[in-house]
Design a protein around this motif. Structure first.
Motif, short mmCIF file in Angstrom:
data_model
loop_
_atom_site.label_atom_id
_atom_site.label_comp_id
_atom_site.label_asym_id
_atom_site.label_seq_id
_atom_site.Cartn_x
_atom_site.Cartn_y
_atom_site.Cartn_z
N VAL A 1 0.86 -1.17 0.00
CA VAL A 1 0.00 0.00 0.00
C VAL A 1 0.90 1.22 0.00
CG1 VAL A 1 -0.19 0.12 2.54
CG2 VAL A 1 -2.11 0.83 1.15
N VAL A 2 0.47 2.29 -0.66
CA VAL A 2 1.28 3.51 -0.65
C VAL A 2 0.39 4.71 -0.31
CG1 VAL A 2 1.04 3.88 -3.17
CG2 VAL A 2 2.91 4.98 -1.93
N GLN A 3 0.91 5.57 0.54
CA GLN A 3 0.30 6.89 0.72
C GLN A 3 1.25 7.88 0.06
OE1 GLN A 3 -0.23 8.70 4.67
NE2 GLN A 3 -1.89 9.96 3.84
N ARG A 4 0.86 8.38 -1.11
CA ARG A 4 1.76 9.25 -1.90
C ARG A 4 2.06 10.55 -1.20
NH1 ARG A 4 1.60 8.22 -8.04
NH2 ARG A 4 0.38 6.31 -8.16
N ARG A 5 1.10 11.06 -0.40
CA ARG A 5 1.33 12.36 0.25
C ARG A 5 2.23 12.24 1.48
NH1 ARG A 5 -3.33 13.32 2.35
NH2 ARG A 5 -2.96 15.47 2.99
N GLY A 6 2.54 11.00 1.88
CA GLY A 6 3.48 10.81 2.99
C GLY A 6 4.90 11.05 2.51
N GLY A 7 5.85 11.03 3.45
CA GLY A 7 7.25 11.24 3.06
C GLY A 7 8.13 11.51 4.25
N ASN A 8 9.05 12.44 4.06
CA ASN A 8 10.01 12.78 5.12
C ASN A 8 10.09 14.30 5.27
OD1 ASN A 8 11.74 10.28 3.55
ND2 ASN A 8 11.42 10.12 5.74
N ALA A 9 10.58 14.73 6.43
CA ALA A 9 10.90 16.15 6.63
C ALA A 9 12.21 16.20 7.39
CB ALA A 9 9.80 16.83 7.43
N HIS A 10 12.79 17.38 7.49
CA HIS A 10 14.05 17.47 8.22
C HIS A 10 13.76 17.74 9.71
CE1 HIS A 10 17.99 18.65 9.55
NE2 HIS A 10 18.45 18.06 8.47
N HIS A 11 14.18 16.78 10.57
CA HIS A 11 13.77 16.89 11.98
C HIS A 11 14.29 18.15 12.66
CE1 HIS A 11 17.54 15.03 11.71
NE2 HIS A 11 17.34 13.90 12.36
N ASP A 12 15.58 18.47 12.48
CA ASP A 12 16.13 19.65 13.16
C ASP A 12 15.41 20.92 12.69
OD1 ASP A 12 18.00 18.08 14.43
OD2 ASP A 12 19.48 18.32 12.83
N ALA A 13 15.13 20.96 11.40
CA ALA A 13 14.51 22.17 10.85
C ALA A 13 13.16 22.43 11.50
CB ALA A 13 14.35 22.03 9.33
N VAL A 14 12.46 21.36 11.87
CA VAL A 14 11.15 21.54 12.48
C VAL A 14 11.30 22.21 13.84
CG1 VAL A 14 9.13 20.31 13.32
CG2 VAL A 14 10.24 19.58 11.22
N ALA A 15 12.26 21.71 14.62
CA ALA A 15 12.49 22.33 15.94
C ALA A 15 12.96 23.77 15.77
CB ALA A 15 13.53 21.51 16.71
N TRP A 16 13.93 23.97 14.90
CA TRP A 16 14.48 25.32 14.74
C TRP A 16 13.44 26.28 14.16
CZ3 TRP A 16 19.29 23.10 11.77
CH2 TRP A 16 20.09 22.39 12.67
N GLY A 17 12.66 25.80 13.21
CA GLY A 17 11.65 26.66 12.58
C GLY A 17 10.60 27.10 13.59
N TYR A 18 10.09 26.15 14.38
CA TYR A 18 9.10 26.52 15.40
C TYR A 18 9.73 27.41 16.47
CZ TYR A 18 5.03 23.77 13.93
OH TYR A 18 3.93 23.30 13.26
N ALA A 19 10.98 27.12 16.87
CA ALA A 19 11.63 27.93 17.91
C ALA A 19 11.77 29.37 17.42
CB ALA A 19 12.99 27.34 18.24
N ARG A 20 12.23 29.53 16.19
CA ARG A 20 12.43 30.88 15.68
C ARG A 20 11.11 31.64 15.58
NH1 ARG A 20 14.84 32.48 9.80
NH2 ARG A 20 12.76 31.82 9.18
N ALA A 21 10.08 30.93 15.07
CA ALA A 21 8.80 31.60 14.87
C ALA A 21 8.14 31.93 16.22
CB ALA A 21 7.89 30.72 14.03
N ALA A 22 8.27 31.02 17.20
CA ALA A 22 7.67 31.28 18.52
C ALA A 22 8.40 32.44 19.20
CB ALA A 22 7.75 30.01 19.39
N SER A 23 9.73 32.42 19.10
CA SER A 23 10.53 33.48 19.72
C SER A 23 10.17 34.83 19.12
CB SER A 23 12.01 33.14 19.49
OG SER A 23 12.84 34.14 19.95
N ALA A 24 9.96 34.87 17.81
CA ALA A 24 9.60 36.13 17.16
C ALA A 24 8.26 36.66 17.66
CB ALA A 24 9.57 35.94 15.65
N LEU A 25 7.40 35.76 18.16
CA LEU A 25 6.10 36.19 18.68
C LEU A 25 6.16 36.50 20.19
CD1 LEU A 25 3.70 33.71 16.79
CD2 LEU A 25 4.04 36.15 16.35
#
Ligand code: FAD
Ligand code: PYC
Length: 415
Positions: free
Chosen positions: A173-197
């Protein structure tokens, strides 16, 4: 914060000496409206959505080490929403939809790559389970396709399908919309955006106690001193039981090591994510070129962040059975994280018996994929002192009523 071409060029030429910090580093203030315990993806996403969606900005995220070095930085980055029950399907699909716009939302490249997640069936039983889950997903409007062995071979050309393999490949079975993301980027991206707020991100600050008066949380003790807190949200993954015990709350959670390993980097050869539950191995190829490989959680409870050797042997045996082409590849690094497993393999997100104390845990081996959705609903729960429709049934109370959400078959790795 947006960077122009000229700013990028200036920083490159100055050896990045004036490159601004992504988030403000700060000591804790004496009091906050909301304190989040745990600076992994879930805690940081919660803080971001508290500020962004609910206007609550007097918030601190307390992290006992550096940001994102818990399971967020240790996981194998598989993102998907192929769950059986409606409750889970809605929650994980909400997260997947947020992933689809996350780089734009955070103005930070999370390297989300929808390369498809493939599950392989080797027995009739597995195939039945996949067919049932695919039907349930279709009813929930989630993409999912059953594959014959021939179609599987087209998706995964390196897969060995001949009669010499230990188990016959019956389909997948395949879920085409699934995949991978960069784990560190998720932490850093949320940290930066939260800090900016306006959110305070406090690293190297371990929570050592939770103060309660007359059944209500009033503050916390930390390695950097006491902090008054109107509300406290705990997103401490493998250490959830330890932190919640500080407030006298016992969780139905067991903590296990889950390990993974990566090979030396090679040219792009593997363009999707493959999970093979029966022989037990899963793999994908990172953007650096390393094969990222994992298997089941270890068989014993522990807080030691390393796995047992036989898991390495067994998952590599399974890998070579399915992909003999990788037999000459050298393995470079192996590690483990501590995953918080609930008896029904579903998360616990909600209120607790202590007023104004909230918990978000039990994601076990599969919470990375849920990070944006988890933060979204946990922020709502804290802001409104009531769950969001998407996490209403993921309460701690389900272990008293018996209304469990059994997703063991949909968990990426064996439980
Ligand atoms: P964490 O990132 O662990 O954050 C919790 C934080 O709390 C930690 O940083 C910790 O230091 C902090 N903390 C703990 N105690 C305290 C304290 N007393 N005071 C202050 N801070 C404290 N999921 C998927 O969906 N896909 C995958 O492919 C996948 N692969 C995995 C592979 C491995 C090897 C592992 C270990 C996990 C995997 N997971 C996967 C699961 C996923 O990583 C987790 O469910 C998810 O990252 C949990 O996020 P979190 O933010 O809650 O946890
Ligand atoms: O939940 O998809 C998942 C997963 C893959 C590897 C570990 N967990």
């Amino acid at each position: 914060m947006r960077y122009s071409f000229f700013s990028l060029a200036r920083n490159a030429l100055s050896g990045h000496r004036n490159w601004p910090r992504a988030w403000r580093t700060t000591g804790p203030k004496r009091a906050y409206d909301v304190v989040i315990v745990g600076g992994g993806g879930h805690g940081l996403a919660t803080a971001y959505y508290l500020a962004k969606n609910h206007g609550i900005r007097n918030v601190a995220v307390l992290e006992k080490g550096p940001l994102g070095l818990g399971n967020t930085g240790r996981n194998t980055t598989v993102v998907r929403s192929n769950y059986l029950w409606d409750d889970s399907a809605h929650l994980y699909e909400h997260a997947l939809k947020l992933w689809e716009g996350l780089s734009q939302e955070l103005n930070f490249n999370t390297m989300f790559s929808q390369r498809g997640v493939v599950n392989i069936a080797f027995t009739r039983h597995e195939l039945n389970e996949m067919e049932r889950r695919a039907s349930a997903m279709h009813l929930n409007g989630i993409d999912c396709e059953l594959l014959t062995p021939r179609e599987l071979q087209r998706w995964v050309p390196l897969l060995r399908l001949d009669a010499g393999s230990r188990y016959p490949v019956l389909g997948g079975v395949v879920q085409r919309r699934g995949g991978n993301a960069h784990h560190d980027a998720v932490a850093w991206g949320y940290a930066r955006a939260a800090s900016a707020l306006g959110v305070d991100i406090v690293e190297n600050c371990a929570v050592t106690g939770i103060q309660c008066e007359r059944g209500r949380v009033t503050g916390i003790e930390t390695s950097l001193g006491p902090i008054d807190a109107g509300r406290v949200g705990v997103a401490a993954a493998g250490h959830s039981s330890v932190v919640m015990a500080m407030a006298g709350v016992k969780l139905p959670i067991q903590s296990y090591p889950l390990q993974a390993l990566v090979s030396e980097p090679v040219k792009p050869v593997f363009h999707t994510v493959v999970m093979a539950g029966l022989v037990h191995v899963y793999l994908s190829q990172s953007d650096k070129g390393e094969l990222v490989i994992g298997a089941a959680r270890d068989g014993y409870v522990s807080y030691a962040q390393r796995g047992s050797f036989h898991f390495i042997e067994e998952q590599l045996r399974a890998l070579l059975e399915l992909f003999p082409v990788f037999s000459r590849l050298r393995m470079m690094r192996q590690w483990a994280g501590i995953v918080d497993c609930a008896p029904d393999a579903s998360p616990i997100i909600g209120k607790t018996p202590v007023e104004n104390l909230y918990v978000n845990c039990g994601w076990g081996t599969g919470g990375f994929k849920a990070t944006p959705g988890s933060g979204w609903v946990f922020a709502h729960t804290i802001a409104h002192d009531a769950p969001h429709a998407l996490n209403r049934n993921f309460s701690l109370g389900r272990f008293a009523t018996g209304r469990l959400i059994d997703e063991a078959a949909a968990a990426g790795v064996a439980h």
